[in-house]
Write an enzyme that holds these catalytic residues in place. Structure first.
Site, short mmCIF file in Angstrom:
data_model
loop_
_atom_site.label_atom_id
_atom_site.label_comp_id
_atom_site.label_asym_id
_atom_site.label_seq_id
_atom_site.Cartn_x
_atom_site.Cartn_y
_atom_site.Cartn_z
N TYR A 112 0.82 -1.21 0.00
CA TYR A 112 0.00 0.00 0.00
C TYR A 112 0.85 1.26 0.00
CZ TYR A 112 -4.05 -2.97 0.49
OH TYR A 112 -5.02 -3.92 0.25
N HIS A 141 -14.74 1.23 -0.20
CA HIS A 141 -13.67 0.27 0.11
C HIS A 141 -12.46 0.89 0.77
CE1 HIS A 141 -15.56 -2.33 -3.30
NE2 HIS A 141 -16.20 -2.44 -2.16
N ASP A 157 -8.54 5.54 -4.45
CA ASP A 157 -7.77 6.75 -4.77
C ASP A 157 -8.58 8.00 -4.46
OD1 ASP A 157 -9.32 7.65 -7.22
OD2 ASP A 157 -8.70 5.65 -7.90
N GLN A 160 -16.01 2.73 -5.54
CA GLN A 160 -15.34 1.53 -5.06
C GLN A 160 -13.83 1.73 -5.05
OE1 GLN A 160 -17.30 -2.27 -6.66
NE2 GLN A 160 -18.00 -0.75 -8.15
N ASN A 161 -13.38 2.85 -5.58
CA ASN A 161 -11.95 3.11 -5.69
C ASN A 161 -11.39 3.67 -4.38
OD1 ASN A 161 -12.23 2.37 -8.38
ND2 ASN A 161 -12.59 4.48 -9.04
N THR A 181 -17.28 0.00 -13.91
CA THR A 181 -17.36 -1.20 -13.10
C THR A 181 -18.38 -2.16 -13.70
OG1 THR A 181 -17.97 -2.13 -10.94
CG2 THR A 181 -19.00 -0.04 -11.56
#
Length: 228
Positions: A54, A105, A90, A87-88, A171
């Site tokens: 990460y 997420h 960033d 859902q990203n 997606t």
């Protein structure tokens, strides 16, 4: 009153900025098995590997910028009440200028203590074993790993339940519980889906735009403008 436009975004919108999609055809993420870097068991087995993974993703994030799709979503705020469920992990939606972004997420630029993963704290630079909160509890990436609860799913559901227009972009909706959000859209809600690949979830009620995120967004903006 502005119509409520709820957006559900996935890896496809970030891919055009140069961020790797979650997994490739072999089920790997940056050459790692998903379970190694995106599960509580993986973190317990090899926390150093997970931290390093990460840290690299966080460093990569500084080298990319929002693309046209992100910018067009910001422009839509002039005419619509835009709420983005992503859902990203960033921060490209925020950096583009979007006002209301909900991360399902987790977020790369945040960390949380290992005993309370509900709330994240902004974190700059690398995270290492030995980095702790004020109580001395080890910090971990603020990422919702496989097998963990999704803290923001209830708010996301509420947003979708009140949508006038629902836009799914980048997606194919294969990951739950995010994929189940479509079922909460009101009956009179217009549903658009931008994705380069066809998806089995598209039905006669959906308006499917088969294209990459940036080109698909231009088409979407033209379509909703013409419906006014």
């Amino acid at each position: 009153m502005k119509q409520k436009l709820v957006v559900l975004s996935g890896a496809g919108i970030s891919a055009e900025s140069g961020i790797s999609t979650f997994r490739d055809a072999n089920g790997l993420w940056e050459n790692h098995r998903i379970e190694e870097v995106a599960s509580p068991e993986g973190f317990e087995a090899n926390p150093e590997l997970v931290m390093r993974f990460y840290n690299l993703r966080r460093a990569q994030l500084k080298e990319v910028v929002p693309n046209e799709a992100h910018k067009l979503l910001v422009q839509l705020e002039e005419k619509y009440d835009v709420q983005i469920i992503t859902q990203n992990v960033d921060d490209l939606h925020e950096r583009a200028g979007s006002s209301n972004v909900l991360h399902l997420h987790g977020e790369l630029n945040k960390v949380c203590p290992i005993d309370n993963t509900v709330f994240g704290t902004t974190w700059e630079g690398d995270l290492h074993i030995g980095d702790t909160d004020e109580r001395g509890v080890q910090l971990r990436p603020y990422i919702v790993w496989f097998g963990e609860a999704v803290p923001n799913i209830e708010l996301a559901t509420f947003w979708v339940e009140n949508a006038d227009i629902l836009l799914v972009i980048g997606t194919s909706l294969q990951v739950y519980p995010a994929a189940g959000l479509l079922h909460y859209a009101p009956k009179n809600c217009k549903i658009y889906h931008i994705n380069p690949d066809e998806t089995p979830l598209v039905n006669s009620k959906h308006i499917f735009i088969q294209n990459v995120a940036s080109k698909g967004m231009k088409t979407f903006c033209e379509m909703i403008e013409n419906k006014k």
